[in-house]
Structures are given as C-alpha cells and as structure tokens.
Design a protein around this motif. Structure first.
Motif, short mmCIF file in Angstrom:
data_model
loop_
_atom_site.label_atom_id
_atom_site.label_comp_id
_atom_site.label_asym_id
_atom_site.label_seq_id
_atom_site.Cartn_x
_atom_site.Cartn_y
_atom_site.Cartn_z
N ASN A 185 0.67 -1.03 -0.30
CA ASN A 185 -0.10 0.17 -0.31
C ASN A 185 0.77 1.39 0.18
O ASN A 185 0.80 2.45 -1.03
CB ASN A 185 -0.71 0.09 1.24
CG ASN A 185 -2.19 -1.28 1.12
OD1 ASN A 185 -2.08 -1.58 -0.65
ND2 ASN A 185 -2.59 -1.30 1.83
N GLN A 186 1.95 0.83 0.96
CA GLN A 186 2.49 2.45 0.61
C GLN A 186 3.83 2.21 -0.40
O GLN A 186 3.63 3.58 -0.99
CB GLN A 186 4.17 2.53 1.83
CG GLN A 186 3.41 2.52 3.19
CD GLN A 186 4.78 2.13 4.15
OE1 GLN A 186 6.26 1.73 3.81
NE2 GLN A 186 4.57 2.33 5.24
N ARG A 187 3.81 1.36 -1.35
CA ARG A 187 4.78 1.26 -2.64
C ARG A 187 3.40 1.97 -3.29
O ARG A 187 3.94 2.94 -4.74
CB ARG A 187 4.64 -0.16 -2.84
CG ARG A 187 5.67 0.24 -4.13
CD ARG A 187 5.60 -1.19 -5.04
NE ARG A 187 4.22 -1.70 -4.97
CZ ARG A 187 3.78 -2.90 -5.82
NH1 ARG A 187 4.61 -3.27 -5.88
NH2 ARG A 187 2.76 -3.29 -6.18
N ASN A 188 2.40 1.40 -3.42
CA ASN A 188 1.31 2.13 -4.81
C ASN A 188 0.76 3.86 -4.31
O ASN A 188 0.90 4.18 -5.32
CB ASN A 188 -0.05 0.91 -4.62
CG ASN A 188 0.08 -0.16 -4.29
OD1 ASN A 188 0.87 -0.22 -5.43
ND2 ASN A 188 -0.55 -1.23 -4.20
N LYS A 189 0.78 4.08 -3.04
CA LYS A 189 0.79 5.71 -2.53
C LYS A 189 2.03 6.47 -3.43
O LYS A 189 1.41 7.08 -3.84
CB LYS A 189 0.45 6.01 -1.48
CG LYS A 189 0.44 6.93 -1.00
CD LYS A 189 0.47 6.41 0.48
CE LYS A 189 -0.18 8.33 1.14
NZ LYS A 189 0.10 8.84 2.53
N SER A 190 3.09 5.55 -2.81
CA SER A 190 4.27 6.51 -3.57
C SER A 190 3.95 6.64 -5.09
O SER A 190 4.63 7.46 -5.44
CB SER A 190 5.60 6.06 -3.10
OG SER A 190 6.58 6.19 -3.81
N LEU A 191 3.55 5.51 -5.66
CA LEU A 191 4.03 5.29 -6.90
C LEU A 191 3.05 6.48 -7.65
O LEU A 191 3.06 7.10 -8.59
CB LEU A 191 3.69 4.10 -7.82
CG LEU A 191 4.97 3.30 -7.40
CD1 LEU A 191 4.93 2.01 -7.75
CD2 LEU A 191 6.49 3.51 -8.00
N PHE A 192 1.70 6.74 -6.89
CA PHE A 192 0.93 7.19 -7.36
C PHE A 192 0.89 8.60 -7.13
O PHE A 192 0.31 9.09 -8.34
CB PHE A 192 -0.97 6.92 -6.53
CG PHE A 192 -1.13 5.95 -7.43
CD1 PHE A 192 -1.89 5.59 -8.55
CD2 PHE A 192 -2.19 4.61 -6.15
CE1 PHE A 192 -2.43 4.51 -9.53
CE2 PHE A 192 -2.72 3.72 -6.83
CZ PHE A 192 -3.27 3.26 -8.02
N GLU A 193 1.71 9.01 -6.17
CA GLU A 193 2.44 10.50 -6.04
C GLU A 193 3.36 10.46 -6.80
O GLU A 193 3.57 12.00 -7.25
CB GLU A 193 3.41 11.04 -4.61
CG GLU A 193 1.42 10.59 -3.86
CD GLU A 193 2.26 10.89 -2.01
OE1 GLU A 193 2.99 10.74 -1.69
OE2 GLU A 193 1.56 10.30 -0.94
N LYS A 194 3.40 10.00 -7.60
CA LYS A 194 4.90 10.46 -8.83
C LYS A 194 4.59 10.34 -10.34
O LYS A 194 4.92 11.39 -11.53
CB LYS A 194 5.62 8.64 -9.16
CG LYS A 194 7.09 8.69 -8.22
CD LYS A 194 8.02 7.53 -8.45
CE LYS A 194 8.64 7.60 -7.24
NZ LYS A 194 9.61 6.56 -6.93
N ASN A 195 2.65 9.94 -9.95
CA ASN A 195 1.96 11.13 -12.05
C ASN A 195 2.99 10.16 -12.30
O ASN A 195 3.21 10.70 -13.88
CB ASN A 195 1.75 12.27 -12.25
CG ASN A 195 1.34 13.51 -10.65
OD1 ASN A 195 0.71 13.07 -10.22
ND2 ASN A 195 1.95 14.71 -10.63
N PHE A 247 -3.14 -1.88 -13.61
CA PHE A 247 -2.71 -2.79 -12.77
C PHE A 247 -1.97 -2.46 -11.59
O PHE A 247 -2.62 -3.46 -10.64
CB PHE A 247 -1.08 -3.48 -13.77
CG PHE A 247 -0.81 -4.60 -14.28
CD1 PHE A 247 -2.22 -5.51 -14.47
CD2 PHE A 247 -0.14 -4.19 -15.63
CE1 PHE A 247 -1.95 -6.54 -15.34
CE2 PHE A 247 -0.80 -5.22 -16.94
CZ PHE A 247 -1.54 -5.90 -16.63
N LEU A 248 -2.15 -0.84 -11.13
CA LEU A 248 -1.81 -0.79 -9.28
C LEU A 248 -3.54 -0.74 -9.29
O LEU A 248 -3.57 -0.94 -8.41
CB LEU A 248 -0.78 0.35 -9.48
CG LEU A 248 0.19 0.71 -9.66
CD1 LEU A 248 0.52 1.84 -9.52
CD2 LEU A 248 0.98 0.24 -8.33
N LYS A 249 -3.70 0.33 -9.74
CA LYS A 249 -5.37 0.38 -9.38
C LYS A 249 -6.15 -1.48 -9.34
O LYS A 249 -7.02 -1.62 -8.84
CB LYS A 249 -6.31 0.98 -11.09
CG LYS A 249 -5.75 1.88 -11.15
CD LYS A 249 -6.74 3.26 -11.68
CE LYS A 249 -6.41 5.11 -11.39
NZ LYS A 249 -6.70 5.23 -12.52
N SER A 250 -5.77 -2.35 -10.17
CA SER A 250 -6.13 -3.97 -10.04
C SER A 250 -5.83 -4.12 -8.51
O SER A 250 -5.98 -5.28 -8.26
CB SER A 250 -5.93 -4.31 -11.13
OG SER A 250 -6.44 -3.90 -12.39
#
Length: 181
Positions: A52-62, A71-74
């Motif tokens: 979850n932390q990784r996904n949040k970090s990747l979403f913040e990178k736009n 795949f992140l959303k899935s």
C-alpha cells in the motif's frame, strides 16, 4: 481377587495418565497452531502495508504509463486478505512495468524481505500442522489446512510470468520430467 483389582487399578491409572498427557499435548498443539497462524497473518499484513505504501508512492509520482496505472488500480481493488493467484499476477505485472520503464522503486528490498518473512512463517505453520497427530488435532480445531507460499515474484529483478511458471510446475507434477526453471 486382589491381583485382579490391582490389574484393574493399574490399567485405570494408565488410561487416566494417557488422557491427561493427550489433553496437555492437545492444548500445546492448539496454542502453537494459534501463534503460528497469527504470525503468518501478521507477516501478510506487514507485506500488504508495504504494498500500500509503494502504491501510494507510485501514484504520487504521476506515472504516465496506462498499463502500470491499470495494474496498480487492479492491485488496490483486489482482495488482499490472503494470498491469491490474481494478486500475484498483478504484482508480477507491476514489477515488470517498473523494470521496463526504469522507474525507481525504493520498496523492492523491503518487499523481498517481507515476502521472505511471510514464506518462513508459512513453512513453519505448514510443517507443524502436517505432523502426526497435529494434523488430526488441527482439523478438529478447524485450523486452515495450509497457507500458500508467495514465491514466484522477487521485486527489482526480472521474473517469469507466474501463470506460465505454475503451468510448467503443474505439468512437471503430472508428467514427472525435468523440474522447470
């Protein structure tokens, strides 16, 4: 008559001692299974927390990659309560996209360590539960038959598609040829 009474008392004491011993062993097995299964669940929860932390970090990178975002959303929508092949595939695809697009992922080492801890606790539980008479006691106490290993994916390196690898392993089990690499 005294000999008969003595034999009956001895047999009765032996039976009582065996029952007490079995009940003590049973309670020991149940407490060990309880702590082992909680350890597996705690390690899984830690792993999901890092995901979850990784996904949040990747979403913040736009991120601009549609496939990675898909795949992140899935992965976020998938059921993460326990191991599933679907979740494993999403993680494989996320790792593959991160590698191909050279997006830095500072969570790779933590994820690999977390998976290692999870698999170690799964191995401990599955081995202990599989020993006679522990499996009988566990079945009556309704403990899970086994937990699944999460051993197909290593983060930060190229991996084989888990679907293809599982298929090769299933073929190996069925036909017995050389073990797939």
């Amino acid at each position: 008559m005294r000999i008969l009474k003595g034999c009956l008392v001895t047999i009765l004491l032996f039976i009582i001692i065996c029952l007490i011993g079995f009940s003590l062993y049973k309670s020991s097995v149940i407490s060990h299974l309880e702590s082992s299964s909680k350890n597996v669940e705690n390690n899984w929860d830690k792993y999901i927390g890092i995901i979850n932390q990784r996904n949040k970090s990747l979403f913040e990178k736009n991120i601009k990659s549609d496939s990675l975002l898909y795949f992140l959303k899935s992965s976020q929508k998938s059921n993460k309560i326990k191991f599933s092949r679907e979740f494993e595939y999403f993680e494989y695809k996320i790792n593959e996209n991160l590698m191909s697009q050279k997006i830095s992922n500072e969570f790779s080492e933590a994820l690999n360590l977390s998976i290692s801890n999870y698999n170690h606790s799964v191995r401990e539980y599955n081995t202990y539960r599989g020993i006679f008479p522990n499996f009988i006691i566990a079945k009556r106490a309704k403990y899970p038959k086994f937990f699944h290993y999460f051993d197909i994916i290593k983060y930060g390196i190229e991996n084989q598609n888990p679907i293809e690898k599982r298929k090769k392993v299933d073929d190996w089990i069925k036909n017995g040829e050389e073990f797939p690499k």
